[in-house]
Design an enzyme around this catalytic site. Structure first.
Site, mmCIF file in Angstrom:
data_model
loop_
_atom_site.group_PDB
_atom_site.id
_atom_site.type_symbol
_atom_site.label_atom_id
_atom_site.label_comp_id
_atom_site.label_asym_id
_atom_site.label_seq_id
_atom_site.Cartn_x
_atom_site.Cartn_y
_atom_site.Cartn_z
ATOM 1 N N ARG A 1 -0.794 8.653 -9.357
ATOM 2 C CA ARG A 1 -2.054 8.017 -9.211
ATOM 3 C C ARG A 1 -3.048 8.930 -8.268
ATOM 4 N NH1 ARG A 1 -3.594 4.664 -4.562
ATOM 5 N NH2 ARG A 1 -5.008 3.104 -5.056
ATOM 6 N N GLU B 1 -13.548 -4.564 1.085
ATOM 7 C CA GLU B 1 -12.201 -4.999 0.909
ATOM 8 C C GLU B 1 -12.211 -6.531 1.671
ATOM 9 O OE1 GLU B 1 -8.872 -6.070 0.187
ATOM 10 O OE2 GLU B 1 -9.405 -4.075 -0.536
ATOM 11 N N GLY C 1 -13.257 -2.623 -3.395
ATOM 12 C CA GLY C 1 -11.766 -2.986 -3.171
ATOM 13 C C GLY C 1 -11.188 -1.893 -2.483
ATOM 14 N N HIS D 1 0.709 -1.218 0.090
ATOM 15 C CA HIS D 1 0.028 -0.290 0.094
ATOM 16 C C HIS D 1 1.028 1.251 0.059
ATOM 17 C CE1 HIS D 1 -3.915 -1.809 0.207
ATOM 18 N NE2 HIS D 1 -3.597 -2.479 0.948
ATOM 19 N N GLU E 1 -10.702 1.310 -7.600
ATOM 20 C CA GLU E 1 -9.310 1.181 -8.406
ATOM 21 C C GLU E 1 -9.019 -0.070 -8.193
ATOM 22 O OE1 GLU E 1 -6.162 0.538 -8.790
ATOM 23 O OE2 GLU E 1 -5.147 1.820 -7.498
ATOM 24 N N GLU F 1 -7.096 -7.924 -12.688
ATOM 25 C CA GLU F 1 -7.573 -8.191 -11.034
ATOM 26 C C GLU F 1 -9.040 -8.518 -11.561
ATOM 27 O OE1 GLU F 1 -6.456 -5.208 -8.459
ATOM 28 O OE2 GLU F 1 -4.396 -5.440 -8.952
#
Length: 301
Positions: A22, A66, A44, A13, A109, A118
């Protein structure tokens, strides 16, 4: 003392939160998109940063979904910033999450280095159908993905390494490497042909979760072809676009690399034919199955 798993979580992270490209793009898009009082689904959520930014932008409540343990740190961050009464945390698969009233904004994201790997399309589609108002907004709104054949000896050697280790046959590891995407640093100088658009998706309307394309690349530069590189451009909202290509400012995503089983020598005029398919490994998996086939027609010699 933090566990190894916790340290890995922080490292992963940290790379995302320290990525200025980003964070600036998402921060600006959230400020432009969120309306006062919005109910926001953060799909997410990770450490919750995008949902927290939505609250700062005026959202009324955030539903942070999450499946990993990072959500526990997100809870602590919410508490430390006095936001806990405005965030509902859900620890689990988003397909198990229910809302009593649809949300105004779907925020996510879940983008890998190739944009799609993903299982983004599947989870975004499910959340959009079940959790969002018919006139609700989606951030990001559109995605474009490019591919190009590349000469990347160092990246390919990471695959070749596994063929034999200490005199032992480790070829099963090679098969695993060939079935997934790696990350690499790709420059314009590594491209053996011009990049081509692999897929473009309007995330507000898409209905598919599998992508399969066959593309033909006229080789423009001779060299050793080690695999296929990929990258994406995402339109977060009107006027805010984030790019991860070789000619864009570097990000934590770097670029995707799909290795070939064996390198191929090419010269200008050869035709590289690529068939690339991405599909969910399972209906609830956030892993993507990759199938790559190619043929090189050597007409330039």
């Amino acid at each position: 003392m933090a566990s190894r798993k916790q340290l890995q979580l922080y490292d992963d992270h940290h790379a995302m939160l320290a990525d200025g490209v980003r964070m600036r793009a998402y921060g600006e898009a959230i400020r432009r998109t969120v309306r006062p009082g919005d109910r926001v689904v953060d799909l997410g959520a990770g450490l919750g940063i995008l949902g927290f930014l939505a609250l700062k932008a005026g959202a009324g409540h955030v539903y942070a979904i999450e499946k990993t343990d990072s959500i526990e740190l997100a809870r602590q961050v919410a508490r430390a910033n006095g936001l806990e009464d405005r965030v509902t945390f859900f620890h689990g698969n988003s397909k198990d999450f229910q809302l009593d009233e649809p949300a105004d904004l779907l925020l996510s994201e879940t983008l890998g280095s190739f944009g799609l790997e993903e299982n983004t399309l599947d989870f975004m589609l499910d959340a959009r159908r079940r959790l969002l108002k018919p006139d609700g907004r989606v951030l990001p709104r559109a995605l474009r993905v490019w591919v190009a054949p590349v000469c990347l000896p160092a990246a390919w050697q990471k695959v070749a390494f596994w063929r034999e280790v200490c005199g032992l046959d480790f070829s099963p590891a090679v098969e695993e490497q060939l079935s997934r995407m790696a990350q690499a640093d790709v420059g314009i100088e590594h491209l053996l042909a011009s990049a081509q658009l692999y897929e473009q998706v309007d995330l507000r309307e898409h209905e598919h979760v599998r992508v399969a394309r066959t593309l033909h690349f006229p080789v423009q530069r001779g060299g050793t072809l080690h695999g296929v590189a990929g990258w994406f451009q995402v339109s977060l909202c009107e006027g805010v676009v984030l790019k991860t290509g070789p000619d864009a400012p570097p990000t934590h995503w770097r670029q995707a690399f799909f290795p070939l089983r064996e390198p191929v020598e090419v010269v200008p005029g050869d035709i590289f034919e690529l068939s690339l398919e991405l599909a969910p490994k399972g209906p609830r998996s956030d892993d993507t199955a990759v199938k790559l086939d190619f043929r090189c027609t050597q007409v330039g010699r």
